[in-house]
Enzyme design. Sequence first.
Site, mmCIF file in Angstrom:
data_model
loop_
_atom_site.group_PDB
_atom_site.id
_atom_site.type_symbol
_atom_site.label_atom_id
_atom_site.label_comp_id
_atom_site.label_asym_id
_atom_site.label_seq_id
_atom_site.Cartn_x
_atom_site.Cartn_y
_atom_site.Cartn_z
ATOM 1 N N LYS A 107 0.820 -1.220 0.000
ATOM 2 C CA LYS A 107 0.000 0.000 0.000
ATOM 3 C C LYS A 107 0.854 1.272 0.000
ATOM 4 O O LYS A 107 2.060 1.217 0.273
ATOM 5 C CB LYS A 107 -0.936 -0.045 1.215
ATOM 6 N N TYR B 148 -12.279 -2.081 -3.816
ATOM 7 C CA TYR B 148 -12.748 -2.256 -2.436
ATOM 8 C C TYR B 148 -14.272 -2.117 -2.321
ATOM 9 O O TYR B 148 -14.783 -1.825 -1.240
ATOM 10 C CB TYR B 148 -12.053 -1.260 -1.507
ATOM 11 N N PHE C 184 -15.424 3.690 7.013
ATOM 12 C CA PHE C 184 -14.078 4.120 6.632
ATOM 13 C C PHE C 184 -13.851 4.055 5.117
ATOM 14 O O PHE C 184 -12.738 4.269 4.649
ATOM 15 C CB PHE C 184 -13.027 3.270 7.356
ATOM 16 N N ARG D 154 2.693 -6.179 9.332
ATOM 17 C CA ARG D 154 1.959 -5.066 9.939
ATOM 18 C C ARG D 154 2.520 -4.698 11.311
ATOM 19 O O ARG D 154 2.554 -3.514 11.665
ATOM 20 C CB ARG D 154 0.477 -5.404 9.994
ATOM 21 N N ASN E 239 -2.064 0.318 6.695
ATOM 22 C CA ASN E 239 -1.491 -0.903 7.277
ATOM 23 C C ASN E 239 -0.641 -1.699 6.285
ATOM 24 O O ASN E 239 -0.509 -2.908 6.401
ATOM 25 C CB ASN E 239 -2.598 -1.753 7.916
ATOM 26 N N HIS F 157 -2.211 -5.487 1.597
ATOM 27 C CA HIS F 157 -3.513 -6.155 1.424
ATOM 28 C C HIS F 157 -3.227 -7.581 0.981
ATOM 29 O O HIS F 157 -2.294 -7.816 0.215
ATOM 30 C CB HIS F 157 -4.341 -5.463 0.338
ATOM 31 N N GLU G 204 -9.515 -10.959 -7.567
ATOM 32 C CA GLU G 204 -8.575 -9.855 -7.359
ATOM 33 C C GLU G 204 -7.377 -9.963 -8.294
ATOM 34 O O GLU G 204 -6.866 -8.943 -8.768
ATOM 35 C CB GLU G 204 -8.139 -9.820 -5.892
HETATM 36 P P1 GTP Z 1 -7.062 -6.204 3.472
HETATM 37 O O1 GTP Z 1 -6.066 -7.289 3.240
HETATM 38 O O2 GTP Z 1 -6.542 -4.841 3.067
HETATM 39 O O3 GTP Z 1 -8.432 -6.514 2.912
HETATM 40 O O4 GTP Z 1 -7.172 -6.116 5.056
HETATM 41 P P2 GTP Z 1 -7.987 -7.011 6.044
HETATM 42 O O5 GTP Z 1 -8.673 -8.139 5.329
HETATM 43 O O6 GTP Z 1 -7.053 -7.329 7.156
HETATM 44 O O7 GTP Z 1 -9.068 -5.967 6.571
HETATM 45 P P3 GTP Z 1 -10.554 -5.647 6.031
HETATM 46 O O8 GTP Z 1 -10.833 -6.416 4.779
HETATM 47 O O9 GTP Z 1 -11.467 -5.775 7.192
HETATM 48 O O10 GTP Z 1 -10.434 -4.097 5.692
HETATM 49 C C1 GTP Z 1 -9.884 -3.694 4.461
HETATM 50 C C2 GTP Z 1 -8.976 -2.510 4.686
HETATM 51 O O11 GTP Z 1 -9.772 -1.400 5.106
HETATM 52 C C3 GTP Z 1 -7.933 -2.673 5.792
HETATM 53 O O12 GTP Z 1 -6.757 -3.331 5.381
HETATM 54 C C4 GTP Z 1 -7.643 -1.230 6.147
HETATM 55 O O13 GTP Z 1 -6.735 -0.632 5.226
HETATM 56 C C5 GTP Z 1 -9.005 -0.574 5.988
HETATM 57 N N1 GTP Z 1 -9.674 -0.477 7.272
HETATM 58 C C6 GTP Z 1 -10.235 -1.484 8.003
HETATM 59 N N2 GTP Z 1 -10.751 -1.018 9.161
HETATM 60 C C7 GTP Z 1 -10.520 0.328 9.149
HETATM 61 C C8 GTP Z 1 -10.808 1.386 10.054
HETATM 62 O O14 GTP Z 1 -11.386 1.200 11.118
HETATM 63 N N3 GTP Z 1 -10.400 2.647 9.676
HETATM 64 C C9 GTP Z 1 -9.761 2.895 8.491
HETATM 65 N N4 GTP Z 1 -9.390 4.148 8.172
HETATM 66 N N5 GTP Z 1 -9.479 1.928 7.621
HETATM 67 C C10 GTP Z 1 -9.843 0.667 7.941
HETATM 68 MG MG MG Z 2 -9.886 -7.867 3.559
#
Ligand code: GTP
Ligand code: MG
Length: 138
Positions: free
Chosen positions: A9, A49, A57, A102, A112, A115, A126
Amino acid sequence: IERTLSIIKPDATRRNLTGAINKKFEDAGLRIVAQKRILLSEAQAGEFYAVHKERPFFGELVSFMASGPVVVQVLEGEGAISKNREVMGATNPSDAAPGTIRAEFAESVGENSVHGSDAPETAAEEIAFYFSGLELVG
Ligand code: GTP
Ligand code: MG
């Protein structure tokens, strides 16, 4: 042999961490079989996304993902999807296990650093979002 879609990212490319993150993947036995550095538009980031579009968010996520270059890549290996998620660590860096990407590099729950696809169906979708068959060399 399984494949998964990974994204380094903008927070990580900005801090010149592409090589350090790739070393974590390779040390874990994941092979980088396709890779390119691109700049997503907000529309493209929102399409990628789309599953999160009702989340509070979403706007922040889309503007962050379009804020600088990302490195999109296909990782291959035995159990690549779950292995990659182990190497990534928990979404929120404060919950991420020591030694994970992370834990070491992420700046916040949003910024973070990486992805990774979460299941075989999403991995296939994807990968096809970013790569053509011609770009995938096992
Ligand atoms: P990905 O591999 O990026 O999909 O991450 P993940 O599967 O660990 O998390 P998830 O799919 O729940 O969320 C997708 C992405 O949204 C995260 O990786 C973060 O970058 C973002 N995200 C998730 N929760 C928050 C939040 O509370 N605040 C913000 N700003 N971003 C968030
Ligand atoms: Mg995810």
